[in-house]
Design a protein around this motif. Structure first.
Motif, short mmCIF file in Angstrom:
data_model
loop_
_atom_site.label_atom_id
_atom_site.label_comp_id
_atom_site.label_asym_id
_atom_site.label_seq_id
_atom_site.Cartn_x
_atom_site.Cartn_y
_atom_site.Cartn_z
N ALA A 34 0.84 -1.19 0.00
CA ALA A 34 0.00 0.00 0.00
C ALA A 34 0.87 1.24 0.00
CB ALA A 34 -0.90 -0.01 1.24
N LEU A 35 0.24 2.39 -0.19
CA LEU A 35 0.98 3.63 -0.08
C LEU A 35 1.62 3.71 1.30
CD1 LEU A 35 -1.28 6.36 -1.70
CD2 LEU A 35 1.01 5.69 -2.39
N PRO A 36 2.85 4.23 1.38
CA PRO A 36 3.57 4.22 2.64
C PRO A 36 2.92 5.10 3.69
CG PRO A 36 4.70 5.55 1.01
CD PRO A 36 3.62 4.81 0.30
N ALA A 37 3.04 4.64 4.92
CA ALA A 37 2.60 5.47 6.04
C ALA A 37 3.65 6.54 6.28
CB ALA A 37 2.45 4.59 7.30
N GLN A 38 3.22 7.75 6.56
CA GLN A 38 4.12 8.85 6.83
C GLN A 38 3.81 9.33 8.24
OE1 GLN A 38 6.04 10.23 4.07
NE2 GLN A 38 5.36 8.55 2.81
N VAL A 150 3.38 15.08 3.14
CA VAL A 150 2.16 15.07 2.34
C VAL A 150 1.05 14.42 3.15
CG1 VAL A 150 1.08 14.25 0.21
CG2 VAL A 150 3.50 14.91 0.22
N ARG A 151 -0.09 15.06 3.22
CA ARG A 151 -1.21 14.52 3.99
C ARG A 151 -1.70 13.21 3.37
NH1 ARG A 151 -5.23 19.57 4.59
NH2 ARG A 151 -4.83 19.61 2.35
N PRO A 152 -2.15 12.27 4.20
CA PRO A 152 -2.56 10.96 3.69
C PRO A 152 -3.54 11.02 2.53
CG PRO A 152 -2.48 10.92 6.08
CD PRO A 152 -2.25 12.35 5.68
N GLU A 153 -4.50 11.92 2.63
CA GLU A 153 -5.51 11.98 1.57
C GLU A 153 -4.97 12.55 0.26
OE1 GLU A 153 -6.04 15.72 4.16
OE2 GLU A 153 -5.50 13.58 4.40
N GLU A 154 -3.76 13.10 0.29
CA GLU A 154 -3.17 13.70 -0.91
C GLU A 154 -2.08 12.85 -1.53
OE1 GLU A 154 -1.77 17.46 0.43
OE2 GLU A 154 -3.76 18.36 0.58
N ARG A 155 -1.72 11.73 -0.86
CA ARG A 155 -0.55 10.97 -1.32
C ARG A 155 -0.77 10.32 -2.68
NH1 ARG A 155 -0.10 8.63 4.56
NH2 ARG A 155 0.67 10.53 5.56
N LEU A 156 -1.96 9.78 -2.91
CA LEU A 156 -2.20 9.12 -4.19
C LEU A 156 -2.06 10.12 -5.33
CD1 LEU A 156 -3.00 6.72 -5.89
CD2 LEU A 156 -5.39 7.20 -5.36
N ASP A 157 -2.65 11.30 -5.18
CA ASP A 157 -2.54 12.32 -6.22
C ASP A 157 -1.09 12.73 -6.43
OD1 ASP A 157 -5.26 12.32 -6.68
OD2 ASP A 157 -5.67 14.05 -5.39
#
Length: 205
Positions: A34-38, A150-157
């Protein structure tokens, strides 16, 4: 074509807090990460004490889980003990700036492409897989990027935008960009590993 020329800062940057958990990919793994946790982690001196006291093999194994360049890991491990976490991260940065072409190839070969969480919309997962495939076809290695801050909801973009933007780079230009992103990721991963203790973590980021 974008021209990116990262310059070596006069002083080490502040601790990054992203953790892509990417190195040491196991070829043929069935699942994609999955997208990495930050996350933000404090700099625990206890973890540094353990790192300084570890055997050479243990220290190198932990470092390889942050950046899979053998020369980089051995160089950072050889300069122990470090008085502070900042000193360790500065040494990791310095070694990262000095990666040779072969070192970079070795490290990039161990990276795997970050994919969105399974709960992400199907269209987003499809778009990202296609973008990763196009990137790997063009450059011969996985796409690497630091999403620190980068905020979690913005990582995919951000991830999609980064891949699409960098697809326009020439091969040598992209190597420069990838090397800088890998350096930032290695620093972030190392800060996290030291904060968590001395257990090397290998992934399948």
């Amino acid at each position: 074509m974008r021209h990116v020329h990262p310059t070596r800062p006069g002083a080490p940057e502040s601790t990054l807090t992203s953790d892509t958990h990417a190195p040491c990919r196991k070829p043929g793994a069935a699942d994609t990460p999955a997208l990495p946790a930050q996350q933000t982690h404090s700099r625990h001196t206890g973890g540094l004490v353990g790192f300084n006291a570890a055997s050479p093999a243990e220290a190198v194994a932990l470092l390889l889980s942050c950046c899979h360049s053998t020369r980089w890991a051995e160089r950072v491990a050889a300069h122990r003990p470090y008085p502070t976490v900042d000193a360790l991260l500065a040494a990791a940065d310095e070694a990262g700036y000095d990666l040779s072409r072969a070192d970079l190839d070795e490290a990039l070969a161990a990276e795997s492409s970050a994919l969105p969480h399974p709960d992400a919309p199907p269209a987003a997962r499809t778009a990202l897989r296609a973008a990763h495939a196009a990137y790997e076809s063009s450059f011969g290695h996985a796409f690497v990027i630091s999403l620190d801050g980068v905020r979690p909801e913005e990582r995919l973009d951000q991830l999609l935008a980064g891949i699409r933007s960098r697809l326009g780079n020439e091969a040598e230009e992209e190597r420069v960009v990838a090397a800088e992103e890998l350096r930032r990721l290695a620093r972030a991963r190392l800060a996290l590993r030291v904060a968590q203790g001395l257990t090397p973590r290998h992934s399948g980021p």
